[in-house]
Design a protein around this motif. Structure first.
Motif, PDB file in Angstrom:
ATOM      1  N   GLY A 113     -14.619 -11.569 -14.837  1.00 30.98           N
ATOM      2  CA  GLY A 113     -15.035 -11.459 -13.452  1.00 30.98           C
ATOM      3  C   GLY A 113     -14.519 -10.224 -12.737  1.00 30.98           C
ATOM      4  O   GLY A 113     -14.800 -10.019 -11.555  1.00 30.98           O
ATOM      5  N   PHE A 114     -13.767  -9.379 -13.420  1.00 29.36           N
ATOM      6  CA  PHE A 114     -13.218  -8.174 -12.794  1.00 29.36           C
ATOM      7  C   PHE A 114     -14.332  -7.235 -12.348  1.00 29.36           C
ATOM      8  O   PHE A 114     -15.366  -7.101 -13.024  1.00 29.36           O
ATOM      9  N   THR A 115     -14.114  -6.584 -11.246  1.00 28.15           N
ATOM     10  CA  THR A 115     -15.061  -5.571 -10.789  1.00 28.15           C
ATOM     11  C   THR A 115     -15.003  -4.356 -11.717  1.00 28.15           C
ATOM     12  O   THR A 115     -14.027  -4.159 -12.451  1.00 28.15           O
ATOM     13  N   ARG A 116     -16.037  -3.527 -11.642  1.00 28.79           N
ATOM     14  CA  ARG A 116     -16.049  -2.329 -12.476  1.00 28.79           C
ATOM     15  C   ARG A 116     -14.886  -1.403 -12.116  1.00 28.79           C
ATOM     16  O   ARG A 116     -14.239  -0.828 -12.983  1.00 28.79           O
ATOM     17  N   GLY A 117     -14.612  -1.288 -10.826  1.00 32.10           N
ATOM     18  CA  GLY A 117     -13.516  -0.429 -10.393  1.00 32.10           C
ATOM     19  C   GLY A 117     -12.174  -0.917 -10.916  1.00 32.10           C
ATOM     20  O   GLY A 117     -11.322  -0.114 -11.325  1.00 32.10           O
ATOM     21  N   LEU A 118     -11.964  -2.230 -10.908  1.00 30.73           N
ATOM     22  CA  LEU A 118     -10.704  -2.786 -11.413  1.00 30.73           C
ATOM     23  C   LEU A 118     -10.571  -2.543 -12.909  1.00 30.73           C
ATOM     24  O   LEU A 118      -9.488  -2.215 -13.401  1.00 30.73           O
TER      25      LEU A 118
ATOM     26  N   VAL B  25       1.263  -1.193   0.135  1.00 28.45           N
ATOM     27  CA  VAL B  25       1.747  -2.526   0.520  1.00 28.45           C
ATOM     28  C   VAL B  25       0.897  -3.647  -0.095  1.00 28.45           C
ATOM     29  O   VAL B  25       0.939  -4.784   0.373  1.00 28.45           O
ATOM     30  N   TRP B  26       0.145  -3.316  -1.148  1.00 24.27           N
ATOM     31  CA  TRP B  26      -0.668  -4.342  -1.800  1.00 24.27           C
ATOM     32  C   TRP B  26      -0.260  -4.462  -3.261  1.00 24.27           C
ATOM     33  O   TRP B  26      -0.234  -3.481  -3.989  1.00 24.27           O
ATOM     34  N   LEU B  27       0.065  -5.690  -3.682  1.00 20.05           N
ATOM     35  CA  LEU B  27       0.468  -5.948  -5.063  1.00 20.05           C
ATOM     36  C   LEU B  27      -0.722  -6.457  -5.854  1.00 20.05           C
ATOM     37  O   LEU B  27      -1.354  -7.458  -5.490  1.00 20.05           O
ATOM     38  N   LEU B  28      -1.029  -5.779  -6.947  1.00 19.49           N
ATOM     39  CA  LEU B  28      -2.106  -6.214  -7.834  1.00 19.49           C
ATOM     40  C   LEU B  28      -1.670  -7.501  -8.523  1.00 19.49           C
ATOM     41  O   LEU B  28      -0.708  -7.520  -9.292  1.00 19.49           O
ATOM     42  N   HIS B  29      -2.376  -8.584  -8.232  1.00 21.73           N
ATOM     43  CA  HIS B  29      -1.994  -9.909  -8.739  1.00 21.73           C
ATOM     44  C   HIS B  29      -3.206 -10.525  -9.438  1.00 21.73           C
ATOM     45  O   HIS B  29      -4.110 -11.084  -8.801  1.00 21.73           O
ATOM     46  N   LEU B  30      -3.217 -10.431 -10.765  1.00 14.99           N
ATOM     47  CA  LEU B  30      -4.388 -10.827 -11.536  1.00 14.99           C
ATOM     48  C   LEU B  30      -4.238 -12.173 -12.229  1.00 14.99           C
ATOM     49  O   LEU B  30      -5.169 -12.610 -12.913  1.00 14.99           O
ATOM     50  N   THR B  31      -3.089 -12.816 -12.066  1.00 13.39           N
ATOM     51  CA  THR B  31      -2.891 -14.133 -12.674  1.00 13.39           C
ATOM     52  C   THR B  31      -3.898 -15.120 -12.096  1.00 13.39           C
ATOM     53  O   THR B  31      -4.083 -15.215 -10.874  1.00 13.39           O
ATOM     54  N   GLY B  32      -4.552 -15.864 -12.989  1.00  9.72           N
ATOM     55  CA  GLY B  32      -5.547 -16.849 -12.549  1.00  9.72           C
ATOM     56  C   GLY B  32      -6.948 -16.290 -12.453  1.00  9.72           C
ATOM     57  O   GLY B  32      -7.898 -17.037 -12.173  1.00  9.72           O
ATOM     58  N   HIS B  33      -7.088 -14.979 -12.673  1.00  9.18           N
ATOM     59  CA  HIS B  33      -8.413 -14.360 -12.629  1.00  9.18           C
ATOM     60  C   HIS B  33      -8.883 -14.065 -14.058  1.00  9.18           C
ATOM     61  O   HIS B  33      -8.152 -13.470 -14.848  1.00  9.18           O
TER      62      HIS B  33
ATOM     63  N   GLU C 158     -12.081  -1.434  -5.937  1.00  7.97           N
ATOM     64  CA  GLU C 158     -12.714  -2.726  -5.626  1.00  7.97           C
ATOM     65  C   GLU C 158     -11.763  -3.890  -5.920  1.00  7.97           C
ATOM     66  O   GLU C 158     -12.109  -4.852  -6.590  1.00  7.97           O
ATOM     67  N   ALA C 159     -10.526  -3.772  -5.400  1.00  6.87           N
ATOM     68  CA  ALA C 159      -9.474  -4.728  -5.759  1.00  6.87           C
ATOM     69  C   ALA C 159      -9.097  -5.664  -4.614  1.00  6.87           C
ATOM     70  O   ALA C 159      -8.079  -6.364  -4.695  1.00  6.87           O
ATOM     71  N   HIS C 160      -9.882  -5.725  -3.558  1.00 12.10           N
ATOM     72  CA  HIS C 160      -9.515  -6.522  -2.386  1.00 12.10           C
ATOM     73  C   HIS C 160      -9.250  -7.983  -2.712  1.00 12.10           C
ATOM     74  O   HIS C 160      -8.393  -8.621  -2.096  1.00 12.10           O
TER      75      HIS C 160
END
Length: 548
Positions: free
Chosen positions: A369-374, A357-365, A322-324
């Motif tokens: 508020g993270f999803t359970r999957g994250l 091709v997707w970089l996990l970018h959590l700065t500013g989050h 759930e990281a979209h």
């Protein structure tokens, strides 16, 4: 050699010179039966044995001198092997060369210094030897830093221990010719000797190593280093080690045509060019209509995640965790950049094909508020110890990757053919395998004007190759490659994109040479041909070192 043994040797720089090469160097360096010879890192003693043989060949009668050959070796087992190999006229000292230098160096001078210094990174060289080595360099007026490989102070110390008119003959990394940190050494060498000849070989000296080496032969040591000295520096290239060994080093160094460079600012890679080509490339750098790439843009490294396996996701992982809402598009491999444009549709196809091709970018989050999957993915990373890796451990929180931004263009860090620049239309960022470019003006115009043989030739000189056939450009080196100061007439980037994807890069370069270099900059047809010749010569030389 086992993989473990190979890794240990690589860590301590222990790739040993073939006896035939050591014999060839010793024969050149030693001119008299009374010469005193030093090997500052003698390993198992091959150079000591060859020096003894060279001295014996020069003796007609008379007694042998005591301590005529001195070898020093840090590794006790290797020192023991050298002692068993040494003759009566040799002294093998088990210990650190730089500690010996501090205690005894002021009273020692030698007619010849020979050997193969260890190729060890700064951080891997043990204390207190490292501090002693760096302090000695500083005492000689040089400015070492954390990029300085340990072979450099060995060469500097060897030079300092030579008698006037002495000779230095060493196996050194080809980095001497090309890396920035060796610029001071290049200047120091040219200030200290009357003549330097560098032997390069298209065949690797050490088949089990990735390191490309050259043979450094320096003669006519001056009493004191003199920046006004006009040192003759020549480069001799051979196809194989066997061909090199058939040459007479003494006669070859006298025949080679000298070339002159500004050693601090110009890499010795230019010695692979002839004098006319060197003068031409220097004139282009001073041309008022030509400048460095930094006149139009800045180049920076890509994102350093600390653990790509954790931070770079594919489409399935994106859904599963759930990281979209917590990712940005990412280019992780140069193979993902097929043309001169990265288009949104092309990126979507890579994502749909399951590419990571997707970089996990959590700065500013906020974590709340993270999803359970994250949260599950972060917990799995901690269970695997990702947070204890060096890059992650110095971040708070460890999973926030810094310096994530969208560049105008990408430029390849590792280059097999041409230094390609790709315009970023997909709003992506990149890992540190690909550099990121910020442009001061229209990115498409800047990128299109880079596709000339001017940039191709200068990139080969500004970059460096480590023996695997790949040209590597660090950001500061990329910013030095030559481009037109005024952006005129280049093939539109979309048209160039189609040709590059079709394998027709040569058509793009020829078109831009005619329009950008000839019509706009005023270069002649012959000068454009010379740029292409320089590029092909330098490119083919490094490609010949690619492993089969």
């Amino acid at each position: 050699m086992s993989t473990v043994q190979s890794s240990e040797k690589k860590l301590r720089g222990g790739y040993y010179t073939p006896a035939a090469v050591a014999k060839w160097l010793a024969k050149w360096a030693i001119r008299s039966s009374s010469d005193r010879v030093l090997e500052p890192s003698c390993g198992d003693g091959v150079f000591l044995e060859c020096a003894s043989s060279a001295l014996d060949s020069l003796r007609k009668r008379g007694s042998k001198l005591q301590r005529q050959i001195v070898g020093i070796e840090l590794i006790p087992d290797e020192a023991s092997a050298a002692k068993q190999r040494a003759v009566a006229t040799s002294e093998v000292i088990s210990g650190d060369f730089f500690a010996w230098l501090e205690q005894h160096g002021s009273g020692e001078r030698f007619d010849a210094v020979i050997g193969n210094p260890p190729f060890i990174r700064y951080q891997n060289f043990p204390e207190p030897a490292r501090t002693l080595a760096m302090d000695f360099m500083q005492s000689q007026g040089l400015r070492p830093n954390r990029l300085t490989n340990i072979w450099v102070p060995f060469v500097v110390a060897g030079i300092s221990l030579l008698k006037e008119d002495g000779r230095l003959a060493m196996v050194v990394p080809a980095e001497l010719l090309q890396v920035t940190y060796a610029g001071q050494l290049r200047q120091y060498l040219s200030d200290s000797f009357k003549r330097i000849t560098i032997y390069a070989c298209n065949e690797m000296f050490f088949p089990n190593a990735e390191q490309e080496v050259v043979l450094l032969l320096a003669e006519g040591k001056l009493g004191n280093a003199d920046p006004r000295n006009k040192c003759d520096i020549s480069l001799v290239e051979t196809a194989s080690v066997a061909q090199l060994l058939r040459r007479n080093a003494r006669s070859q160094t006298r025949k080679a045509r000298p070339k002159f460079l500004q050693h601090e600012s110009e890499k010795w890679l230019k010695y692979f060019l002839d004098a006319e080509e060197i003068d031409f490339m220097r004139a282009l750098r001073e041309h008022t209509a030509i400048g460095p790439l930094s006149a139009h843009c800045t180049v920076d490294v890509g994102v350093v995640t600390g653990k790509n396996d954790f931070f770079v996701l594919d489409q399935q992982q994106l859904t599963e965790y759930e990281a979209h809402d917590y990712v940005v598009p990412l280019v992780g491999r140069s193979a993902q950049l097929a043309g001169t444009l990265l288009k949104p549709g092309e990126f979507r196809r890579m994502a749909d094909d399951g590419k990571r091709v997707w970089l996990l970018h959590l700065t500013g989050h906020a974590p709340a508020g993270f999803t359970r999957g994250l949260r599950q993915w972060i917990a799995a990373g901690e269970a695997d110890g990702v947070h204890r890796g060096y890059k992650c451990s110095i971040r708070t929180p460890w999973y926030q990757v810094p310096s994530v931004w969208e560049p105008d263009c990408f430029i390849f860090r590792q280059i097999y053919d041409f230094p390609r620049v790709v315009v970023n239309k997909a709003k992506a960022t990149s890992t540190d395998t690909i550099h990121r470019v910020r442009c001061a003006s229209n990115p498409e115009r800047i990128a299109s004007n880079i596709y000339t043989h001017l940039t191709a030739a200068s990139a080969e000189i500004e970059g460096r190759s480590y023996g695997g056939g790949v040209l590597e450009l660090e950001p500061t080196e990329a910013e030095r490659v030559l481009v037109p100061r005024t952006l005129n007439g280049a093939m539109p980037i979309a048209e160039a994109d189609q040709l590059v994807r079709a394998g027709r890069l040569d058509q793009v370069l020829e078109h831009n040479d005619n329009v950008v270099l000839r019509e706009s900059l005023g270069l002649s047809k012959g000068e454009c041909a010379m740029l292409k010749r320089i590029w092909v010569k330098m490119r083919d030389r490094r490609k010949s070192r690619r492993r089969a």
